[in-house]
Design an enzyme around this catalytic site. Structure first.
Site, mmCIF file in Angstrom:
data_model
loop_
_atom_site.group_PDB
_atom_site.id
_atom_site.type_symbol
_atom_site.label_atom_id
_atom_site.label_comp_id
_atom_site.label_asym_id
_atom_site.label_seq_id
_atom_site.Cartn_x
_atom_site.Cartn_y
_atom_site.Cartn_z
ATOM 1 N N GLU A 250 -65.889 103.821 -28.977
ATOM 2 C CA GLU A 250 -64.794 103.791 -28.900
ATOM 3 C C GLU A 250 -64.517 105.098 -28.034
ATOM 4 O OE1 GLU A 250 -63.565 103.987 -32.842
ATOM 5 O OE2 GLU A 250 -62.462 101.871 -32.618
ATOM 6 N N ASP B 59 -65.296 108.640 -36.766
ATOM 7 C CA ASP B 59 -64.641 108.473 -38.010
ATOM 8 C C ASP B 59 -65.662 108.664 -39.179
ATOM 9 O OD1 ASP B 59 -63.343 107.560 -40.236
ATOM 10 O OD2 ASP B 59 -63.083 105.450 -39.766
ATOM 11 N N GLU C 219 -68.671 95.494 -34.931
ATOM 12 C CA GLU C 219 -68.001 95.848 -36.262
ATOM 13 C C GLU C 219 -67.172 94.697 -36.910
ATOM 14 O OE1 GLU C 219 -66.073 99.547 -36.454
ATOM 15 O OE2 GLU C 219 -67.591 100.476 -35.091
HETATM 16 C C1 GAL Z 1 -63.761 101.409 -35.909
HETATM 17 C C2 GAL Z 1 -64.652 102.776 -35.900
HETATM 18 C C3 GAL Z 1 -65.577 102.736 -37.038
HETATM 19 C C4 GAL Z 1 -64.350 103.203 -38.167
HETATM 20 C C5 GAL Z 1 -63.571 102.005 -38.216
HETATM 21 C C6 GAL Z 1 -62.563 101.796 -39.529
HETATM 22 O O1 GAL Z 1 -62.699 101.388 -35.230
HETATM 23 O O2 GAL Z 1 -65.403 102.111 -34.668
HETATM 24 O O3 GAL Z 1 -66.001 104.182 -36.791
HETATM 25 O O4 GAL Z 1 -63.355 103.858 -37.879
HETATM 26 O O5 GAL Z 1 -62.917 101.339 -37.345
HETATM 27 O O6 GAL Z 1 -62.957 102.169 -40.675
#
Ligand code: GAL
Length: 968
Positions: A451, A191, A537
C-alpha cells in the site's frame, strides 16, 4: 520544530536532526549480506540499563557514557513500550501523529540503552562488528561516547564496524539510542502496533581481517533433467589492497569448485578501472541429479565456502543452506520446478502478546509448524522483512515465502513514494532486504512493500530486483490499488476483471487484495490470463469471519491463472495488559490511552494472540488440504481421491475410514497408502456396510489421511486431510439418546422469545468501508426488540414419549431484508455445565463457513461453547443440529431438545445485548444460567470488514419461517 535555542545534542554529531530528514537513511553502516553462521560471536542480549528521554534533543553526552546508577533496566531484545515505559500505539491507515511529512512530534520518546562489552583477547588483530537486529525507528550507536553510526529501516539489521574503537580485554560502554518517531515512520505506516526499542538481538562478531564478506548462491535445477547448477559469488574483503594468490573453495552435495580471489582485475590497471566487478570470487558448480527443494519436500544442502590463503590454509569459512529449485512465471502459471503450485498462504506480522514485536525464535518456529499442520504452504512477511530465523525455518520445514520490504505509506499513499526526498530510502529498503535474504530457497517472490501507491521509484526498485536476482519474480499490489483509486476519483468504478488485466510494471504477478470470488472469476474468464493471479490478501480473519473461503478455492481450482493467495492474517495482534487491580486482559488499540488508534481492528488472526487456532484456521485446513475427496457412489463406498500436491505422491499418508450412525462408529478400516502421483485422481472403493438406521438417523462415511511417520512439523497420525459424506438417512424426527430430565418443565418456563438480531460480528460493525454498516442498519430496523417488530405464533403439543413439541411461525416483513437470524431464544435455569449435541462440530460453524465442521456427536462445557474473540461479538453457532442435551455437573440431563431438523443452535451464558455492549471479554457478566438459541436460519459471517460480504444465498431474507423441536 524544536525551539530555535535548543543546542545540538550528541545525537546530532551524526547529522543535524537526522531523525526528521528522509534523505538521511544511515551513517557508517556496513552493507548487508547473507547471514553467515560463524563461531566467533557474542550475543549482547539480556538486561540493559535504560533511560527514557522526552525528546532526542534531551539526550546528553553523559547519557551515552556516564554512570547509569539509578537508571531503569529493560530486556534486550525487547520493546520498551511493553516493559513499563511510554506506550504501544495501534493505528491502521492513519499515522500515529500529525504531519505533514517529514515533520515528527516534538514529544518524541527516545530511549538510551546502555551496556558494557568486552571484546575477547582472542579477537585481537581481527575485525569486530556490531549487529543490531532491529530498532524502531531510528538507531544511534555510540561506543565510549564516540559516535559510530546511525540508521533507519526498523526491520532489518544494522551493522557497524567497531574494530578501531575497541581494545580487546578492555570494557567499553555501548550506548544504543532509539528515537521513536522519525521521517521513517511515514514509510512504516503499516496496520499494526507501533512499538519502540531494540526488538531483535544485538550481536558482536569477529572475523579475520581478510574475510568472506558475502555469499550469493543461485541454486537452479532444470526440472526436465534434474541437473542442478550453483552459481556463486563470494565477496571477500580486506583492509587495503588485499593479498595475492588466495582462493575460494565451495563444496555442496559432494561437488567442489575453486576459484581465485581478485582484489583487483588480474591483468592491468586499465582492466581494473574498466572490467573489475568487485572483490571476491565467482564460481559455478554442476550438481547432476540433485534432489530439488520445494515446500512439499524441502531438500537442503550445506554449501561450505572456505577462503584459503596462498599456502592453501583455510582462513575463513561460511556455511549456507541452499536448495536447488527453479521459480518462474510461465504464461499464467507461477511454477516451482516446472509445475504450477497453489499458494495456500497467510500473511504474518511479528507479534507476541507480551513482548510485542520482539518475537522469539521459538515463537517463529511454532508459527511455521502450526501453519504446516493446517495445510498452509506459504507465508507473506507482511509488511517487512522478518528475523532471519523465519526464513531458516521456512527453508527447513518447507514454506514458500514472499519476502516484503519494510515499506507502507498508507496515509500518504499516492504522494510519499513520488516525493524525491524519500526515493533513496525506498530503494534502499528493497536493496537491503534482497542483500540479506537472497540465499533462502524458501523465498519465491520479492515484494516491494504494501500500500504505497505506484511511482517511478517503485518501478526502479522492481527493475533493480529483476536485474539483481532474475531467479525470483517480483510481487507488488500497489499499482492495482493505484489504478482503482484513480478510476474511482475520476468518477468510474472499473470492472475488477478488466482492472486486473491492466499492466503492472512493478509486479510480475497479479496480486490484488480482497477481490471477491466474482472479481477473480471475471479476470480469469474475461480474457485469457497472461500472468498468474495470487491474492496478496484475501479472506479477512477479523473476529468471527472467513465466510466464503470454500468458494474462493472452488474458483481457484477451476480457473487456470488463479493460483491462491494469502489470508489476512495469521495472529490476533492483541497485547496482554495488566489492569490496576493486577488482573490481565487482552488489549487492543486505545486500551493504553494510545491516541489516535483504530480500536480492535488489529485482531484479524486465524489464530488468537496465544496461537490457539480460531475456527477459521480449522476451516482453512479443511479447504486447502492437499488431498481432495469427492463422493461418487457413497452407498457403495465409491469415492474419488485427487492428489493435489504439485510433486509428492501419497505414500506419506495412511488413509482410514469410518462409518458412523449419528456419531457412533459402526464400521471402520485402515488402508495401505494410495498409489497416486501428484496431480492424479482415482476412484477408491471402500467395503462399507449398509447401516441399519432407525427413523431420523443418518449414516456418515469419513475418509481420513494421516501422516505415516513423525515429521519435523507433525507427529505420525496427524490428520492432513479428511472428507465426510452422507451414506444414508431415514426420514423422521431425530431422537436424543439417553434419559429425559426427571423434573418436568414446560416449554413456557424457558421464556421463549423471538430473536432476529445477533451481537454484530466485526464484519458487520466495521464493513463496508463506505456506507452504512449492517450493525447500524439492524439498529435502525429495531431488530433488538424483535417481538415489537414481528409477531410469532407458537404451537405447543404434548409429545409422544414425553415433553412438548413446539412449532414457531414467523412472517418476516419485506422491509426486514438481510437480517442476522430468525430464531427463538430460550432461557435455561442454573446448573448447566455441559452441552452434548448431534450436528456439525465440534467447533463453531456458519452457513458460509462450515466445511471444516463435520457431523458427529459432540460435547463441550457450556463455558467453552462460544469462541473468546478479543472483541466480543456473536459466536459459537453450530449448524445442522438435530438434538442437544444440556447436562448438570453430574452428567444428568436438565433439558433435552430434539426433533430438530438440522437447525442452527447457539448456547451462551450471555445475551446478545450483553455481548454487543462489551468492549472486552471481562466486561461480560458471570452467571450460572444459560441461553439457547434455535434458529430456523442464521446469517453467514462473510469477510466484509474489508472483503466481500456474506454471499446472497447465506443471508436471511423476508418471508415465512416455520421451525419446530421437542423439549423435554
Ligand atoms: C489491507 C492491509 C493490511 C490490513 C488489512 C486490513 O489493506 O494491507 O495491512 O490493514 O487491509 O486488516
Amino acid at each position: 520544530m524544536p525551539p530555535a535555542t535548543t543546542p545540538p545534542g550528541p545525537l546530532e554529531a551524526l547529522g543535524p536532526r537526522s531523525w526528521a530528514r528522509p534523505e538521511v537513511t544511515g551513517v557508517g553502516r556496513e552493507p548487508l549480506g547473507t547471514p553467515l553462521g560463524r563461531p566467533d560471536e557474542v550475543r549482547l542480549d539480556g538486561r540493559w540499563a535504560f533511560a527514557l528521554r522526552a525528546r532526542p534533543e534531551d539526550v546528553t553526552a553523559e547519557d551515552l557514557v556516564g554512570p547509569t546508577d539509578g537508571w531503569d533496566t529493560v530486556e534486550v531484545p525487547g520493546c520498551w513500550t511493553v516493559q513499563g515505559f511510554d506506550r504501544p500505539q495501534y493505528t491502521n491507515v492513519q499515522m500515529p501523529f500529525p504531519g505533514p511529512p517529514p515533520r515528527v512530534p516534538e514529544a518524541n520518546p527516545t530511549g538510551v540503552h546502555r551496556t558494557t562489552l568486552t571484546v575477547p583477547e582472542a579477537w585481537r588483530g581481527r575485525r569486530t562488528t556490531l549487529e543490531v537486529g532491529g530498532a524502531e525507528s531510528v538507531l544511534y550507536v555510540h561506543l565510549d561516547g564516540v559516535p559510530v553510526g546511525m540508521g533507519k529501516d526498523s526491520r532489518l539489521p544494522q551493522v557497524f564496524d567497531l574494530t578501531d574503537l575497541v581494545e580487546p580485554g578492555r570494557p567499553a560502554t555501548l550506548a544504543l539510542t532509539v528515537v521513536r518517531w522519525s521521517d521513517a515512520t511515514y514509510l512504516e505506516d503499516q496496520d499494526h502496533w507501533h512499538h519502540a526499542g531494540l526488538h531483535r538481538s544485538v550481536v558482536l562478531r569477529s572475523t579475520p581481517p581478510v574475510r568472506i564478506a558475502d555469499v550469493h548462491p543461485t541454486a537452479d535445477r532444470d526440472p526436465a533433467t534434474g541437473h542442478g547448477r550453483l552459481d556463486l559469488r563470494v565477496g571477500v574483503e580486506a583492509e587495503g589492497p588485499g593479498p595475492r594468490g588466495w582462493t575460494v573453495r565451495a563444496e555442496v552435495a559432494g561437488h567442489r569448485a575453486e576459484a581465485p580471489v581478485h582484489f583487483e582485475h588480474p591483468t592491468d590497471v586499465m582492466a581494473t578501472w574498466l572490467l573489475f566487478e568487485g572483490r571476491g570470487a565467482t564460481l559455478a558448480l554442476d550438481v547432476p541429479d540433485v534432489a530439488p527443494w520445494s515446500a512439499e519436500a524441502p531438500h537442503l544442502h550445506d554449501l561450505t565456502v572456505t577462503l584459503r590463503d596462498a599456502e592453501g590454509e583455510v582462513v575463513d569459512e561460511a556455511v549456507v543452506a541452499v536448495g536447488f529449485r527453479r521459480v518462474e512465471v510461465v504464461g499464467a502459471e507461477l511454477q516451482v520446478n516446472g509445475r504450477p503450485v497453489l499458494v495456500k498462504g497467510v500473511n504474518r506480522h511479528d507479534h507476541d502478546p507480551r513482548r510485542g514485536k520482539a518475537v522469539t525464535a521459538a515463537s517463529i518456529e511454532r508459527d511455521v509448524v502450526l501453519m504446516k499442520r493446517h495445510g498452509l504452504n506459504a507465508v507473506r512477511t507482511s509488511h517487512y522483512p522478518n528475523d532471519s530465523h523465519l526464513y531458516d525455518v521456512c527453508d527447513r520445514l518447507g514454506m514458500y515465502v514472499v519476502d516484503e520490504a519494510d515499506l507502507e505509506t498508507h496515509a500518504h499513499l499516492r504522494s510519499l513514494t513520488r516525493d524525491p526526498r524519500w526515493a533513496s530510502a525506498i530503494l534502499e529498503r528493497v536493496v537491503r532486504m534482497a542483500q540479506r535474504d537472497k540465499a533462502h530457497p524458501s523465498i519465491v517472490m520479492w515484494s516491494l512493500g504494501n500500500e504505497s501507491g505506484s511511482a517511478p521509484i517503485l518501478q526502479a526498485a522492481a527493475e533493480w530486483l529483476r536485474a539483481f536476482d532474475p531467479s525470483r519474480p517480483v510481487h507488488y499490489e500497489g499499482s492495482i490499488g493505484f489504478a482503482l483509486f484513480t478510476d474511482i476519483a475520476g468518477g468510474t468504478f472499473p470492472a475488477m476483471g478488466e482492472l486486473l488485466h491492466r499492466p503492472t510494471p512493478d509486479s510480475d504477478v497479479v496480486a490484488p487484495m480482497y477481490p471477491s470470488v466474482e472479481d477473480i472469476t471475471d479476470w480469469a474468464t474475461r480474457a485469457t490470463p497472461d500472468r498468474p493471479l495470487v491474492m496478496c490478501e484475501y479472506i479477512h480473519a477479523m473476529g468471527n469471519s472467513c465466510g466464503g473461503l470454500a468458494d474462493y478455492w472452488e474458483a481457484i481450482r477451476t480457473h487456470p491463472g488463479l493460483q491462491g493467495g494469502f489470508a489476512w492474517d495469521w495472529v490476533d495482534q492483541a497485547l496482554v495488559q495488566t489492569l490496576p487491580d493486577g488482573t490481565e486482559r487482552l488489549a487492543y488499540g486505545g486500551d493504553f490511552g494510545d491516541e489516535p488508534n483504530d480500536g480492535p481492528f488489529c485482531c484479524n488472526g486465524l489464530v488468537a494472540a496465544d496461537r490457539t487456532p480460531h475456527p477459521s484456521l480449522l476451516e482453512m485446513a479443511k479447504v486447502v488440504a492437499p488431498v481432495r475427496v469427492r463422493a461418487v457412489d457413497p452407498a457403495r463406498g465409491v469415492l474419488e481421491v485427487h492428489n493435489e500436491h504439485s510433486f509428492a505422491d501419497l505414500a506419506w499418508l495412511t488413509p482410514s475410514w469410518t462409518v458412523d450412525v449419528d456419531g457412533e462408529v459402526v464400521a471402520s478400516g485402515e488402508l495401505a497408502p494410495l498409489d497416486l502421483a501428484a496431480g492424479a485422481r482415482d476412484e477408491l472403493r471402500l467395503p462399507v456396510p449398509a447401516p441399519d438406521l432407525a427413523p431420523g438417523q443418518a449414516a456418515q462415511l469419513t475418509l481420513t489421511f494421516r501422516t505415516r511417520e513423525d515429521l519435523p512439523w507433525a507427529r505420525a497420525g496427524h490428520v492432513v486431510a479428511w472428507e465426510q459424506v452422507e451414506l444414508d438417512r431415514r426420514p423422521g424426527p431425530s431422537v436424543a439418546p439417553g434419559p429425559a430430565p426427571e423434573a418436568a418443565r414446560g416449554h413456557a418456563a424457558l421464556e421463549p422469545t423471538l430473536a432476529l438480531w445477533r451481537a454484530p460480528i466485526d464484519n458487520e460493525t466495521f464493513g463496508p468501508a463506505v456506507g452504512t454498516s449492517h450493525a447500524e442498519r439492524w439498529e435502525a430496523m429495531g431488530l433488538r426488540d424483535a417481538a415489537a417488530r414481528v409477531g410469532m405464533t407458537t404451537e405447543v403439543v404434548a409429545a409422544d414419549g414425553g415433553g412438548e413439541v413446539v412449532t414457531h411461525r414467523v412472517d418476516v416483513p419485506a422491509d426486514l431484508d438481510d437480517i442476522p437470524r430468525v430464531g427463538v431464544r430460550l432461557r435455561l435455569g442454573p446448573g448447566i455445565r455441559t452441552v452434548e449435541w448431534l450436528g456439525r462440530g465440534p467447533h463453531e460453524g456458519y452457513a458460509d463457513r462450515r466445511e471444516g465442521t463435520r457431523v458427529g456427536w459432540w460435547f463441550t462445557p457450556v463455558d467453552d461453547w462460544p469462541v473468546p474473540y478479543v472483541h466480543p461479538q456473536a459466536s459459537g453457532n453450530r449448524t445442522d443440529v438435530r438434538w442437544l442435551r444440556l447436562l448438570d455437573a453430574s452428567g444428568a440431563p436438565l433439558v433435552v431438545i430434539d426433533h430438530l431438523d438440522g437447525l442452527d443452535v447457539t448456547v451462551a451464558r450471555w445475551t446478545d445485548e450483553e455481548v454487543a455492549a462489551a468492549g472486552h471479554l471481562e466486561d461480560l457478566p458471570v452467571r450460572d444460567e444459560c441461553y439457547v438459541w434455535i434458529d430456523a436460519r442464521h446469517r453467514g459471517v462473510g469477510s466484509g470488514a474489508v472483503g466481500p460480504d456474506v454471499s446472497p444465498e447465506h443471508r436471511v431474507g423476508p418471508g415465512p419461517y416455520r421451525w419446530s423441536y421437542r423439549v423435554r
